[in-house]
Write an enzyme that holds these catalytic residues in place. Sequence first.
Site, PDB file in Angstrom:
ATOM      1  N   HIS A  37       0.480  31.137  46.434  1.00 49.98           N
ATOM      2  CA  HIS A  37       0.855  32.618  46.751  1.00 49.98           C
ATOM      3  C   HIS A  37       2.597  32.493  46.538  1.00 49.98           C
ATOM      4  O   HIS A  37       3.104  31.400  46.322  1.00 49.98           O
ATOM      5  CB  HIS A  37       0.537  32.951  48.260  1.00 49.98           C
ATOM      6  CG  HIS A  37       1.275  31.665  49.067  1.00 49.98           C
ATOM      7  ND1 HIS A  37       0.685  30.661  49.306  1.00 49.98           N
ATOM      8  CD2 HIS A  37       2.334  31.839  49.826  1.00 49.98           C
ATOM      9  CE1 HIS A  37       1.369  29.670  50.132  1.00 49.98           C
ATOM     10  NE2 HIS A  37       2.636  30.441  50.365  1.00 49.98           N
ATOM     11  N   HIS A 121       9.284  31.302  44.558  1.00 49.45           N
ATOM     12  CA  HIS A 121       8.775  30.395  43.920  1.00 49.45           C
ATOM     13  C   HIS A 121       7.193  30.188  44.249  1.00 49.45           C
ATOM     14  O   HIS A 121       6.758  30.900  45.278  1.00 49.45           O
ATOM     15  CB  HIS A 121       9.129  28.971  44.545  1.00 49.45           C
ATOM     16  CG  HIS A 121       9.265  28.573  45.793  1.00 49.45           C
ATOM     17  ND1 HIS A 121      10.018  29.123  46.729  1.00 49.45           N
ATOM     18  CD2 HIS A 121       8.311  27.760  46.450  1.00 49.45           C
ATOM     19  CE1 HIS A 121       9.734  28.834  48.086  1.00 49.45           C
ATOM     20  NE2 HIS A 121       8.568  27.861  47.789  1.00 49.45           N
TER      21      HIS A 121
HETATM   22  P1  ATP Z   1       1.666  23.106  56.065  1.00 49.47           P
HETATM   23  O1  ATP Z   1       2.904  23.598  56.956  1.00 49.47           O
HETATM   24  O2  ATP Z   1       0.655  22.468  56.700  1.00 49.47           O
HETATM   25  O3  ATP Z   1       2.159  22.355  54.869  1.00 49.47           O
HETATM   26  P2  ATP Z   1       1.661  25.551  54.699  1.00 49.47           P
HETATM   27  O4  ATP Z   1       3.263  25.403  54.454  1.00 49.47           O
HETATM   28  O5  ATP Z   1       0.827  26.001  53.383  1.00 49.47           O
HETATM   29  O6  ATP Z   1       1.082  24.441  55.247  1.00 49.47           O
HETATM   30  P3  ATP Z   1       2.641  27.342  56.806  1.00 49.47           P
HETATM   31  O7  ATP Z   1       3.525  26.487  57.189  1.00 49.47           O
HETATM   32  O8  ATP Z   1       1.722  28.613  57.544  1.00 49.47           O
HETATM   33  O9  ATP Z   1       1.432  26.799  55.519  1.00 49.47           O
HETATM   34  O10 ATP Z   1       3.430  28.521  55.614  1.00 49.47           O
HETATM   35  C1  ATP Z   1       3.105  29.608  55.002  1.00 49.47           C
HETATM   36  C2  ATP Z   1       3.996  29.949  54.037  1.00 49.47           C
HETATM   37  O11 ATP Z   1       5.158  30.127  54.324  1.00 49.47           O
HETATM   38  C3  ATP Z   1       4.242  28.939  52.730  1.00 49.47           C
HETATM   39  O12 ATP Z   1       4.509  29.545  51.651  1.00 49.47           O
HETATM   40  C4  ATP Z   1       5.247  28.009  53.356  1.00 49.47           C
HETATM   41  O13 ATP Z   1       6.092  27.588  52.442  1.00 49.47           O
HETATM   42  C5  ATP Z   1       6.487  29.388  54.072  1.00 49.47           C
HETATM   43  N1  ATP Z   1       7.017  28.895  55.168  1.00 49.47           N
HETATM   44  C6  ATP Z   1       6.490  28.099  56.355  1.00 49.47           C
HETATM   45  N2  ATP Z   1       7.568  27.820  57.109  1.00 49.47           N
HETATM   46  C7  ATP Z   1       8.564  28.455  56.609  1.00 49.47           C
HETATM   47  C8  ATP Z   1       9.996  28.779  57.103  1.00 49.47           C
HETATM   48  N3  ATP Z   1      10.328  28.119  58.219  1.00 49.47           N
HETATM   49  N4  ATP Z   1      10.901  29.338  56.396  1.00 49.47           N
HETATM   50  C9  ATP Z   1      10.417  29.789  55.122  1.00 49.47           C
HETATM   51  N5  ATP Z   1       9.125  29.909  54.875  1.00 49.47           N
HETATM   52  C10 ATP Z   1       8.384  29.163  55.411  1.00 49.47           C
END
Ligand code: ATP
EC number: 3.1.4.58
Length: 178
Positions: A37, A121
């Site tokens: 995504h 990205h």
């Molecule tokens: P994990 O945290 O277990 O690696 P994930 O990153 O795939 O899993 P989420 O943390 O729920 O899942 O994040 C969902 C999306 O939001 C991802 O694209 C992640 O890069 C983005 N994201 C997560 N936290 C932040 C943040 N603090 N600021 C900006 N983008 C974020």
Amino acid sequence: MFRLFVALSLPAVLRSQLAALHAGIPGARWVPPENYHLTLRFIGEIEGWQAEEVDLALAGIRSRGFDLTLRGIGLYEKAGRIQAMWVGVERSDALSHLQSKIETALQRSGMPPERKRFAPHVTIARTDRAAPEKLAAFVQAHNLFRAPPVPIEAFTLFSSRLGKEASVYEAEVEYELA
Ligand code: ATP
Ligand code: MG
């Protein structure tokens, strides 16, 4: 509580083009293709009533569809570790416009402003356990990656359940673009 984010989901052709990049880098955890995504706005953990406000605000956005072109590969480093490998996006004013409309809508619905600059990205691998030399060599070898443009006709509100392996994302609401 819901853990939410707004993103573009990618058409199947693009998913397979990204999946074709998978290669043997020991320690790299490739993102499963169904999870690819492009995050437009991370919302985080909110209550159900706030999620309804968010949905209302997003549903009010009027924006045009556009073509998205993925291009280039890079590494995301934090605290001296290479956390992720990503595929970049060719500059797109339409994408930036959509992102800023979403930001405005979310602030109107009561979300605190996002302080980080929008850096579009698609994460394709988690790389904190892989050797930096191997990652650098991979990026060098695939630097010219460019996918053909794909039409984007909607954006999506996703929920995310964090798991031990890959997180599970679910498309909760799709918002059509004109
Ligand atoms: P994990 O945290 O277990 O690696 P994930 O990153 O795939 O899993 P989420 O943390 O729920 O899942 O994040 C969902 C999306 O939001 C991802 O694209 C992640 O890069 C983005 N994201 C997560 N936290 C932040 C943040 N603090 N600021 C900006 N983008 C974020
Ligand atoms: Mg995360």
